[in-house]
Design an enzyme around this catalytic site. Structure first.
Site, PDB file in Angstrom:
ATOM      1  N   SER A 129       0.844  -1.181   0.000  1.00 49.61           N
ATOM      2  CA  SER A 129       0.000   0.000   0.000  1.00 49.61           C
ATOM      3  C   SER A 129       0.881   1.233   0.000  1.00 49.61           C
ATOM      4  O   SER A 129       2.094   1.153   0.136  1.00 49.61           O
ATOM      5  CB  SER A 129      -0.872   0.011   1.248  1.00 49.61           C
ATOM      6  OG  SER A 129      -0.051   0.163   2.384  1.00 49.61           O
ATOM      7  N   LYS A 130       0.240   2.358  -0.162  1.00 47.21           N
ATOM      8  CA  LYS A 130       0.986   3.610  -0.145  1.00 47.21           C
ATOM      9  C   LYS A 130       1.755   3.720   1.163  1.00 47.21           C
ATOM     10  O   LYS A 130       2.867   4.208   1.205  1.00 47.21           O
ATOM     11  CB  LYS A 130       0.020   4.786  -0.249  1.00 47.21           C
ATOM     12  CG  LYS A 130      -0.711   4.844  -1.565  1.00 47.21           C
ATOM     13  CD  LYS A 130      -1.723   5.984  -1.562  1.00 47.21           C
ATOM     14  CE  LYS A 130      -2.790   5.748  -2.624  1.00 47.21           C
ATOM     15  NZ  LYS A 130      -3.852   6.735  -2.563  1.00 47.21           N
ATOM     16  N   ARG A 131       1.104   3.269   2.205  1.00 50.87           N
ATOM     17  CA  ARG A 131       1.743   3.364   3.521  1.00 50.87           C
ATOM     18  C   ARG A 131       2.982   2.488   3.622  1.00 50.87           C
ATOM     19  O   ARG A 131       3.835   2.697   4.457  1.00 50.87           O
ATOM     20  CB  ARG A 131       0.765   2.935   4.612  1.00 50.87           C
ATOM     21  CG  ARG A 131      -0.412   3.869   4.745  1.00 50.87           C
ATOM     22  CD  ARG A 131      -1.469   3.261   5.646  1.00 50.87           C
ATOM     23  NE  ARG A 131      -2.760   3.902   5.416  1.00 50.87           N
ATOM     24  CZ  ARG A 131      -3.920   3.376   5.765  1.00 50.87           C
ATOM     25  NH1 ARG A 131      -3.937   2.198   6.351  1.00 50.87           N
ATOM     26  NH2 ARG A 131      -5.038   3.990   5.536  1.00 50.87           N
ATOM     27  N   HIS A 132       3.047   1.464   2.792  1.00 52.95           N
ATOM     28  CA  HIS A 132       4.192   0.566   2.871  1.00 52.95           C
ATOM     29  C   HIS A 132       5.150   0.749   1.711  1.00 52.95           C
ATOM     30  O   HIS A 132       5.786  -0.204   1.249  1.00 52.95           O
ATOM     31  CB  HIS A 132       3.715  -0.876   2.946  1.00 52.95           C
ATOM     32  CG  HIS A 132       2.954  -1.171   4.206  1.00 52.95           C
ATOM     33  ND1 HIS A 132       1.618  -0.903   4.322  1.00 52.95           N
ATOM     34  CD2 HIS A 132       3.349  -1.658   5.403  1.00 52.95           C
ATOM     35  CE1 HIS A 132       1.218  -1.230   5.543  1.00 52.95           C
ATOM     36  NE2 HIS A 132       2.239  -1.678   6.214  1.00 52.95           N
TER      37      HIS A 132
END
Length: 469
Positions: free
Chosen positions: A241-244
RNA sequence: GUCCCCAUCGUCUAGCCCGGCCUAGGACACCUCCCUUUCACGGAGGAGACAGGGGUUCGAAUCCCCUUGGGGACGCCA
């Protein structure tokens, strides 16, 4: 039945790789049908996190990937009135109710649920409570009065039949205390109003499909077909994800990947058509179907993408490649490009393109064509020009100066004859020339390069090497 | 924790639904060789997997159960 799909990203960042694949599948599925429609809806109901930059990045990303959408993009935020109307209707019909719980109470419920091993968080405090007991000065949220018993079933086109007990699902919030609609409400109303027939999205939304089903039921609307595709995982096996750290598609563009390569790669990541690996977009549209989407998550493999990219570079039109690398060369070497750069690159592209897996690599490998003399020499290349190499180069230079025909093949024959006369292998002669001409030990055929560069430039570069430091 | 989902080479996958054609196929990566002026491209080989355990069956990668492992979801975010 006309097939209508949609891609509904939230504009909180760039178009990342997982979103790109979701968009691709939706696009492919819609385009597979002669009158299929593919809509774009921007889920911007979260005003705090939505930005116009992100909206633009999504447009740019989709456009670059070649995924065109039908009609104008729809802003979910602008449809708030319709969302609210649906909630009001449910309220009037007694299918929804006002809840006056405070954030603190909700937090306590959540903790209690966790502790007791329940998934259902909200305990239904206001479900049947008399609104007359409402605390003063508190703006309520509207919750759906969801069924307490029985089960909710979805027949997912990818996941199959999935069932969950209604006891697991609590009464979802439809309208926030400030009167704005939640995602869950907005999605259902929009998908219904847009006539979406197939909701193809990441399977992180699978549990949402249950709640949305309850909403569809309450609203008395038919559900679309659901197809929850597995997520793309990073090399570590966790959700990408964007967060990762998942990258936006523009990052792949900047790294020198071709859109058709990314499309092909993303297509095969989780979908297959027998043993086919190289699949054109035309074939993809013809072949794509939800029944061949796998059920397990796939890991993103940059090496395979790179290989595919190399394939598409080799297939790409030379003019297009020249345009692509000229832009890069221009910024890498401002004001230093030879006026013949474009012509040379085009002439030498055949030999260049099969040696590069990315456009950036292609651009670097091609710089010796584009730059003016004298060219920079790598350390390894300099070593080729020791006393022996320089001697050979000097001798060959005089042969070259008077060569009758200046062509790839003639030049090679000349060099071969020269080498054999001296009892040497062609390579012994070619390497110093390569160094002089390209400043490197690795390049396309030196004879092809001489041909592209022409006699004057070739001799000039050899002279540079001979008289250099 | 609770619920849901998944499970074939290192990775992406074919095969699974409709058991036998599977001594499990392809692709990427890896190794060897060939081609060769370097590097690539291309070509020929090689190594490499049905998570484990129970069933059902004449026969299971394929059907069922359990275990294990992995993932996702549990917001007045989307």
């Amino acid at each position: 039945m006309t097939v209508v799909t949609r891609f509904a990203p939230s504009p909180t960042g760039y178009l990342h790789i997982g979103g790109a694949r979701t968009a691709l599948y939706n696009w492919l599925f819609a385009r597979h049908f002669p009158d299929g429609k593919f809509y774009l809806r921007i889920e911007d109901t979260d005003r705090k996190r939505s930005t116009q930059d992100a909206v633009d990045a999504i447009f740019d990303g989709l456009t670059w990937l070649g995924l065109d959408w039908d009609g104008d993009p729809i802003s979910q935020f602008e449809r708030a009135d319709q969302h609210r109307a649906a909630a009001e209707r449910l309220l009037a019909e007694g299918k929804a109710y006002k809840c006056y719980c405070s954030p603190e109470e909700l937090a306590a419920m959540r903790d209690a649920a966790r502790k007791e091993g329940r998934q259902r968080m909200y305990d239904g405090t206001w479900r049947d409570r008399d609104p007359a007991e409402a605390p003063a000065g508190v703006d309520p949220v509207i919750r759906l009065k969801a069924p307490l018993e029985g089960e909710t079933v979805i027949d997912d086109l990818v996941q199959g039949q999935v069932t969950v007990a209604n006891a697991q699902l609590d009464d979802m919030v439809l309208l926030r205390a400030d009167g704005t609609p939640t995602y869950m409400l907005a999605v259902v109303v929009d998908d219904h109003d847009m006539g979406i027939t197939h909701v193809i999205r990441g399977d992180d939304h699978l549990t949402n499909a249950f709640r949305q089903t309850q909403l569809y039921l309450a609203l008395g609307w038919d559900r679309p077909q659901f197809a929850h595709i597995p997520l793309i995982h990073g090399p570590d096996g966790a959700k990408m994800s964007k967060r990762h750290g998942a990258l936006g598609v523009e990052a792949y563009r900047d790294d020198g990947f071709l859109p058709e390569a990314l499309r092909n790669y993303l297509l095969r990541l989780g979908w297959s058509h027998g043993d086919d690996e190289i699949i054109s977009t035309e074939q993809a549209i013809e072949w794509f179907g939800l029944e061949n989407v796998g059920k397990s998550a796939a890991r993103f493999d940059l090496v395979k993408l790179t290989n595919l990219n190399g394939h598409y570079i080799r297939e790409a039109d030379n003019h297009r490649l020249v345009d692509l690398i000229m832009a890069r060369l221009d910024t890498a070497y401002p004001g230093k490009l030879a006026k013949e750069a474009r012509d040379r690159l085009f002439k030498g592209m055949a030999g260049l393109k099969e040696r590069a897996k990315t456009i950036s690599e292609l651009s670097e490998n091609a710089s010796f064509y584009a730059l003016d003399r004298p060219i920079q020499m790598t350390e390894k290349a300099s070593q080729q020009l020791g006393s022996e190499g320089t001697g050979l180069l000097r001798e060959l230079r005089s042969v070259l100066e008077t060569a009758d025909t200046w062509s790839d093949e003639a030049l090679m024959a000349t060099a071969r004859e020269f080498a054999e006369t001296g009892g040497r292998k062609l390579g012994a002669v070619a390497q110093p020339v390569r160094a002089a001409l390209t400043g490197s030990t690795v390049s396309p055929s030196v004879f092809e390069i001489m041909d592209v560069l022409g006699r004057e430039e070739t001799l000039g570069r050899i002279d540079d090497a001979l008289t250099g430091p």
